[in-house]
Design an enzyme around this catalytic site. Structure first.
Site, PDB file in Angstrom:
ATOM      1  N   TYR A 140       5.939   3.923   2.490  1.00  0.00           N
ATOM      2  CA  TYR A 140       4.792   3.314   2.134  1.00  0.00           C
ATOM      3  C   TYR A 140       4.591   2.282   2.813  1.00  0.00           C
ATOM      4  O   TYR A 140       5.651   1.188   2.541  1.00  0.00           O
ATOM      5  CB  TYR A 140       4.590   3.018   0.436  1.00  0.00           C
ATOM      6  CG  TYR A 140       3.458   2.367   0.106  1.00  0.00           C
ATOM      7  CD1 TYR A 140       2.164   2.853   0.116  1.00  0.00           C
ATOM      8  CD2 TYR A 140       3.392   0.911  -0.040  1.00  0.00           C
ATOM      9  CE1 TYR A 140       1.101   2.286  -0.131  1.00  0.00           C
ATOM     10  CE2 TYR A 140       2.376   0.288  -0.392  1.00  0.00           C
ATOM     11  CZ  TYR A 140       1.055   0.910  -0.458  1.00  0.00           C
ATOM     12  OH  TYR A 140       0.021   0.205  -0.671  1.00  0.00           O
ATOM     13  N   ASP A 234      10.013  -3.392   7.091  1.00  0.00           N
ATOM     14  CA  ASP A 234       9.205  -3.598   5.951  1.00  0.00           C
ATOM     15  C   ASP A 234       9.893  -4.267   4.724  1.00  0.00           C
ATOM     16  O   ASP A 234      10.312  -3.203   4.051  1.00  0.00           O
ATOM     17  CB  ASP A 234       8.045  -2.656   6.103  1.00  0.00           C
ATOM     18  CG  ASP A 234       7.010  -2.997   5.040  1.00  0.00           C
ATOM     19  OD1 ASP A 234       7.012  -3.866   4.295  1.00  0.00           O
ATOM     20  OD2 ASP A 234       6.017  -1.957   4.833  1.00  0.00           O
ATOM     21  N   LYS A 263       4.863  -9.795  -0.983  1.00  0.00           N
ATOM     22  CA  LYS A 263       5.198  -9.759  -2.289  1.00  0.00           C
ATOM     23  C   LYS A 263       5.836 -11.175  -2.894  1.00  0.00           C
ATOM     24  O   LYS A 263       5.256 -12.031  -3.306  1.00  0.00           O
ATOM     25  CB  LYS A 263       5.825  -8.429  -2.664  1.00  0.00           C
ATOM     26  CG  LYS A 263       4.989  -7.273  -2.665  1.00  0.00           C
ATOM     27  CD  LYS A 263       5.556  -5.883  -3.506  1.00  0.00           C
ATOM     28  CE  LYS A 263       4.392  -4.921  -3.288  1.00  0.00           C
ATOM     29  NZ  LYS A 263       4.551  -4.051  -2.295  1.00  0.00           N
TER      30      LYS A 263
HETATM   31  C1  LIG Z   1       3.619  -3.439  -1.540  1.00  0.00           C
HETATM   32  C2  LIG Z   1       3.854  -2.946  -0.075  1.00  0.00           C
HETATM   33  C3  LIG Z   1       3.108  -3.102   1.145  1.00  0.00           C
HETATM   34  C4  LIG Z   1       1.789  -3.623   0.900  1.00  0.00           C
HETATM   35  O1  LIG Z   1       1.584  -4.883   0.459  1.00  0.00           O
HETATM   36  P1  LIG Z   1       0.084  -5.220  -0.082  1.00  0.00           P
HETATM   37  O2  LIG Z   1       0.132  -6.803  -0.381  1.00  0.00           O
HETATM   38  O3  LIG Z   1      -0.224  -4.543  -1.309  1.00  0.00           O
HETATM   39  O4  LIG Z   1      -0.955  -5.070   0.820  1.00  0.00           O
HETATM   40  C5  LIG Z   1       3.826  -2.774   2.381  1.00  0.00           C
HETATM   41  N1  LIG Z   1       4.904  -2.337   2.403  1.00  0.00           N
HETATM   42  C6  LIG Z   1       5.839  -2.339   1.454  1.00  0.00           C
HETATM   43  C7  LIG Z   1       7.015  -1.780   1.669  1.00  0.00           C
HETATM   44  C8  LIG Z   1       5.252  -2.454   0.156  1.00  0.00           C
HETATM   45  O5  LIG Z   1       5.969  -2.480  -0.861  1.00  0.00           O
END
Ligand SMILES: *Cc1c(COP(=O)(O)O)cnc(C)c1O
Length: 414
Positions: A140, A234, A263
């Site tokens: 994701y 990521d 986050k």
């Molecule tokens: C939450 C998340 C995203 C997206 O972040 P948003 O601030 O919700 O757009 C992308 N990559 C990972 C691994 C995530 O956990």
């Protein structure tokens, strides 16, 4: 009665709006406690999608944001240098051992920026056929168009867009040497059209809390380097001690070419994300004209209010021994959650750092029931697709963590 009025007009995340559980009207939150308007208090097991790493309302964050609000909540980054944003860029470069920081608004947009940087890196190097990315099943990377196209489009919530989205390669996550060989064969065969590999190091979170070993992570990294691909970590979810190391990449002792952070970057106070790249990538954008430059600039890029919050969050990551704290959480989660291993419906129990996940064979309807049961026990959790998990604030009290674990056990039994 603002909530009553707004109810008819609000559109909620990941929600079938025809039948959903009532939203909990919130009065406030402090630490790991959520105070509802009706007087109930809930212990928060997921820290607002894992962002509130230091708990809610941390005085150091509130002080920083209040101070900056009075100085200047926002000024555009094009043309103006502000102390907080520049300081944050410096600090993030030191922390990640990378070089240049591009700020944006959310994890998804930071992923989009990373994709665009990879594309243009190769365009600038005149290798224009390198346009695709490798990512993994169950990954994701966000909900925007590019980020969705990194998801597994044969399955999952974005499948219906598979005809519309960019075509990338979503591969099975290698589990062993044999898989790694197959993985490398695929890379070898397609390397001419692949720009880079997107990975959530150590834990694929929103895709079902799937873990992999640091050895496999290391091997994937080595393969990407061997075949000259960019390696994009990521760390939106796992960065900042979530897996008991500062960054999840540290488990495999690797430095990615690009790291994406979001986050917990601001301690969950405001929205901010960063795409951080190494020197060679940055250098490829230097030239005589704007043609080589990165033509990208969100309106609120590098927002000083968010940056002040992120700086305060980094202070807390520096001042506290979060490695020790998350290892303590790991110990408690392991002890408490593994007890449920043989419960009915439980398929697997996994723990790393401040992530505890129980994979079950329960369905969507059961998940809604579970949510109700948790709330009845004074705990907020949001199980999804058969996975019950907790990713609490990293400074949650042991007592509260045990209450969360007990509530999970109770709910599984009832
Ligand atoms: C939450 C998340 C995203 C997206 O972040 P948003 O601030 O919700 O757009 C992308 N990559 C990972 C691994 C995530 O956990």
């Amino acid at each position: 009665m603002n909530i009553e009025q707004g109810k008819k007009h609000i559109w909620l995340p990941y929600t079938q709006m025809r039948d959903h559980l009532p939203q909990l009207a919130i009065a406030g939150a402090k630490g790991s406690k959520i105070f509802l308007q009706d007087g109930r208090i809930l212990i928060d097991g997921i820290a607002s999608w894992w962002s509130a790493a230091h708990g809610y309302g941390h005085p150091h964050l509130i002080k920083a944001i209040t101070k900056q609000a009075k100085i200047l909540p926002h000024i555009m980054l094009a043309g103006f240098a502000n102390d907080e944003t520049y300081k944050l860029a410096w600090r993030l470069a030191q922390l990640t051992k990378l070089d240049h920081v591009f700020f944006s608004d959310s994890g998804s947009t930071a992923v989009e920026v990373a994709m665009k940087i990879c594309w243009q890196y190769y365009i600038n190097l005149k290798q224009t056929q390198k346009t695709k990315f490798v990512s993994f099943k169950n990954s994701y990377h966000g909900d925007t168009t590019g980020a969705m196209s990194l998801a597994d489009l044969s399955d999952g919530m974005h499948q219906k867009f598979s005809q519309i989205l960019l075509q990338n390669f979503s591969l099975d996550f290698p589990q062993n040497k044999n898989d790694l060989n197959k993985f490398e064969d695929f890379i070898k065969k397609n390397q001419q059209q692949i720009a880079g590999i997107f990975i959530e190091p150590m834990v694929q979170c929103a895709g079902g809390m799937k873990f992999h070993s640091s050895e496999i992570l290391r091997e994937i990294y080595d393969i990407s380097k061997k075949h000259n691909l960019l390696f994009i970590a990521d760390e939106c979810a796992v960065g900042f001690y979530r897996t008991a190391k500062k960054f999840a990449c540290d488990h495999a002792k690797i430095t990615p070419d690009i790291m994406v952070l979001g986050k917990a970057l601001t301690g969950g106070c405001t929205t901010l994300a960063a795409t951080i790249v190494d020197q060679k990538i940055f250098d490829a954008f230097l030239g005589d004209s704007l043609n080589q430059a990165l033509m990208h600039g969100p309106t609120f890029m590098g927002n000083p209010l968010a940056a002040s919050c992120a700086n305060a969050s980094l202070d807390l990551f520096e001042q506290n021994d979060y490695t020790k704290k998350t290892l303590e959480i790991e110990k408690i989660l392991t002890k408490e959650l593994l007890k449920y291993r043989n419960y009915k419906n439980v398929k697997d129990v996994r723990v790393i750092g401040a992530i505890g996940a129980i994979e079950t064979d329960l369905q969507r309807k059961d998940m809604l029931e579970l949510r109700k049961k948790f709330i009845a026990q004074g705990v907020f959790l949001r199980p999804f697709e058969g996975v019950i998990y907790t990713m609490p604030a990293l400074n949650i009290a042991t007592k509260d963590l045990k209450i969360i674990c007990d509530a999970i056990g109770e709910a599984l039994l009832s």
